[in-house]
Design a protein around this motif. Sequence first.
Motif, PDB file in Angstrom:
ATOM      1  N   ALA A  63      -1.950 -11.409  -1.177  1.00 35.19           N
ATOM      2  CA  ALA A  63      -2.853 -10.258  -1.288  1.00 35.19           C
ATOM      3  C   ALA A  63      -2.126  -8.944  -1.029  1.00 35.19           C
ATOM      4  O   ALA A  63      -2.440  -7.912  -1.642  1.00 35.19           O
ATOM      5  N   LEU A  64      -1.143  -8.968  -0.135  1.00 37.16           N
ATOM      6  CA  LEU A  64      -0.383  -7.755   0.178  1.00 37.16           C
ATOM      7  C   LEU A  64       0.645  -7.412  -0.899  1.00 37.16           C
ATOM      8  O   LEU A  64       1.186  -6.303  -0.907  1.00 37.16           O
ATOM      9  N   GLY A  65       0.920  -8.358  -1.782  1.00 34.31           N
ATOM     10  CA  GLY A  65       1.903  -8.127  -2.833  1.00 34.31           C
ATOM     11  C   GLY A  65       3.173  -8.920  -2.664  1.00 34.31           C
ATOM     12  O   GLY A  65       4.167  -8.672  -3.363  1.00 34.31           O
ATOM     13  N   GLY A  66       3.172  -9.908  -1.746  1.00 35.43           N
ATOM     14  CA  GLY A  66       4.325 -10.786  -1.573  1.00 35.43           C
ATOM     15  C   GLY A  66       4.413 -11.819  -2.678  1.00 35.43           C
ATOM     16  O   GLY A  66       3.559 -11.882  -3.569  1.00 35.43           O
ATOM     17  N   GLN A  67       5.436 -12.664  -2.612  1.00 34.22           N
ATOM     18  CA  GLN A  67       5.743 -13.562  -3.724  1.00 34.22           C
ATOM     19  C   GLN A  67       5.499 -15.041  -3.453  1.00 34.22           C
ATOM     20  O   GLN A  67       5.492 -15.846  -4.386  1.00 34.22           O
ATOM     21  N   TYR A 450      -1.728  -2.091  -1.706  1.00 33.18           N
ATOM     22  CA  TYR A 450      -1.631  -1.070  -2.747  1.00 33.18           C
ATOM     23  C   TYR A 450      -1.280   0.288  -2.150  1.00 33.18           C
ATOM     24  O   TYR A 450      -0.468   1.037  -2.702  1.00 33.18           O
ATOM     25  N   SER A 451      -1.842   0.599  -0.991  1.00 34.89           N
ATOM     26  CA  SER A 451      -1.631   1.916  -0.380  1.00 34.89           C
ATOM     27  C   SER A 451      -0.179   2.127   0.046  1.00 34.89           C
ATOM     28  O   SER A 451       0.283   3.265   0.122  1.00 34.89           O
ATOM     29  N   ILE A 452       0.541   1.024   0.333  1.00 32.82           N
ATOM     30  CA  ILE A 452       1.948   1.173   0.734  1.00 32.82           C
ATOM     31  C   ILE A 452       2.896   0.965  -0.443  1.00 32.82           C
ATOM     32  O   ILE A 452       4.122   0.985  -0.267  1.00 32.82           O
ATOM     33  N   GLY A 453       2.357   0.752  -1.631  1.00 25.32           N
ATOM     34  CA  GLY A 453       3.193   0.639  -2.821  1.00 25.32           C
ATOM     35  C   GLY A 453       3.728  -0.740  -3.103  1.00 25.32           C
ATOM     36  O   GLY A 453       4.723  -0.891  -3.820  1.00 25.32           O
ATOM     37  N   LEU A 454       3.068  -1.765  -2.578  1.00 23.14           N
ATOM     38  CA  LEU A 454       3.548  -3.135  -2.797  1.00 23.14           C
ATOM     39  C   LEU A 454       2.647  -3.893  -3.766  1.00 23.14           C
ATOM     40  O   LEU A 454       3.120  -4.458  -4.753  1.00 23.14           O
ATOM     41  N   ALA A 455       1.360  -3.969  -3.495  1.00 24.46           N
ATOM     42  CA  ALA A 455       0.424  -4.600  -4.438  1.00 24.46           C
ATOM     43  C   ALA A 455       0.225  -3.667  -5.629  1.00 24.46           C
ATOM     44  O   ALA A 455       0.124  -2.444  -5.464  1.00 24.46           O
ATOM     45  N   ASP A 456       0.166  -4.233  -6.830  1.00 24.49           N
ATOM     46  CA  ASP A 456       0.077  -3.391  -8.025  1.00 24.49           C
ATOM     47  C   ASP A 456      -1.374  -3.090  -8.417  1.00 24.49           C
ATOM     48  O   ASP A 456      -2.324  -3.584  -7.809  1.00 24.49           O
TER      49      ASP A 456
END
Length: 620
Positions: A63-67, A450-456
Amino acid sequence: MFPEYDVIVVGAGHAGCEAAAAAANMGSKVLLITMNMHTIAQMSCNPAMGGVAKGQIVREVDALGGQSGIVSDRTMIQFRMLNLSKGPAMWSPRCQSDRMLFAQEWRQILEDTPNVDFWQDTVKEVLVKDRRVVGVKTSLGIEIKSRSVVLTNGTFLNGLIHIGEKNFGGGRTGEKAATGITEQLKELGFESGRMKTGTPPRVDGRSLDYSKMEEQPGDEIAGGFSYKETRRLTKQRSCWITYTNEEVHEVLRTGFDKSPMFSGRIKGLGPRYCPSVEDKINRFADKDRHQIFVEPEGWNTVEVYVNGFSTSLPEDVQYEALRKIPGFENVRMFRPGYAIEYDFFPPTQLKLTLETQLLDNLYFAGQINGTTGYEEAACQGLIAGINAHRKVNEEDAFILKRSEAYIGVLIDDLINKGTEEPYRMFTSRAEYRTLLRQDNADIRLTEKGYSIGLADEERLANVREKVAQTDELIQELMQVKVQPEEVNQKLEELGTATIREKTSLYQLLKRPQLDIFHIKSLHPQFANWVSRFKSDAVEQAEIHIKYDSYIEKERLMVEKMSRMEDLLIIENFNYDNVGALSFEGREKLKRARPHTIGQASRISGVSPSDISVLMIYLGR
């Protein structure tokens, strides 16, 4: 030869891969240093991701944008949702992975990330200037400059492998240990300790008789971890269950005099909740059998992982004991199990960002912090990578609260309570687990990612659509009502009480005997209408309706506790000036340097009376 990097990540296990990917995807120039380019994201122990509480962590990382969730979905050979007979707070996704494909997929993702460079070497020390890390020095004598460093050394720091009376240096079977870093950090004032973990033998699946075992297939409809549109399995490989017996135990006991654990040659503390098989038969002598999970290691290999048979007994004892297990009578062993001791650094020496307190811009993630498990390592790597990037770019720290994520619980536990045995996440560790479910990790965390630029933007759009559909469906269930004569016969057939007046579908769905499929059968028009909603929104609406009172209760608890989290303690506060504090409380507070009263209240050894004294002193 090398430019100056923003972030150097030392170690390419699960923590290191997430750290490198996160920092790079946020814009940092990253160098990933590994002892062996062919073992990037190696699954050192069982070939599986997720499980109870661990599956929630993988969903949160995603959810945070990790892999990790994406890699797991692309490389799984079986999927199961655990604990479906319990409430949704306990539902936990788990997959059996293809070991080789998992590592291959992770490496491909990292190679496809433009900001990630690679270097195969061993890091011997970190470069320090004015109590700040400025790079690393490798075994080749190369100094590489960096604005921050993330150490994710796993079990390699002075790793020592034990098999019976034999022991030899190594961070993993067939790989050498890493030396130098522990010794340097201790000289700089860090405290270190020793921990122990183990792994079972691997065997040839062609030599097993599966007819003597219980089959454990995957879910009929396979799910996944990622909230992105990853492919779902259409075929799966089964796992199998068998059991030890008294014959097995008797054979194992013949090797106890050569056991490094019982002889005292192993000094490190092992995981209490995942003991070796010799430890199990010693501690639980009243049990005449123990469960063994027989897990395939991939689509195109005959190698099998013998889950539940972790051991460091001599290899001949391991082999003879295996042959007494039903289905293993003709087993061929690929390699024996072993125990491994390694250095770790008590995590009370860290900040909530996973930056060390003693050295600026140095971060620890994974087993170096005393944790165990791929999932626990991955989430630490993600948070360390995020914060390393944000620190060098002079941005605010990224910290998740206990009420926001299992990741927040894990890091808060490590920093404030420390750990004297390999730390593993359980649902029982999370006091707000009704809020921290695997199904709503996207709702909880995607906006933050998204706010920290990781999740698209795709992730953000998906979660907003899910929330909108969930709200719309709940409103519709409130508005649609049925008459007694329309539904009473069906309600009786379903084993639930009839109604005497017009009742909303919302109220009916609150009943434990009814689920959304029963509601659809009660009102055909609603069934047609609800079919246009995505399945995850329908699931979300049902959970909210059924568990609304429990969810609201936990929300109120969070609000109450957040008041303490908002009470800040000034930086460099002098606890020696507070004479009424207990001696232990003062020493623990001076060491931990908590940021808030809430954090201070969770430090082991700080009593409620210490908190009261502190609040009075601070004028609160």
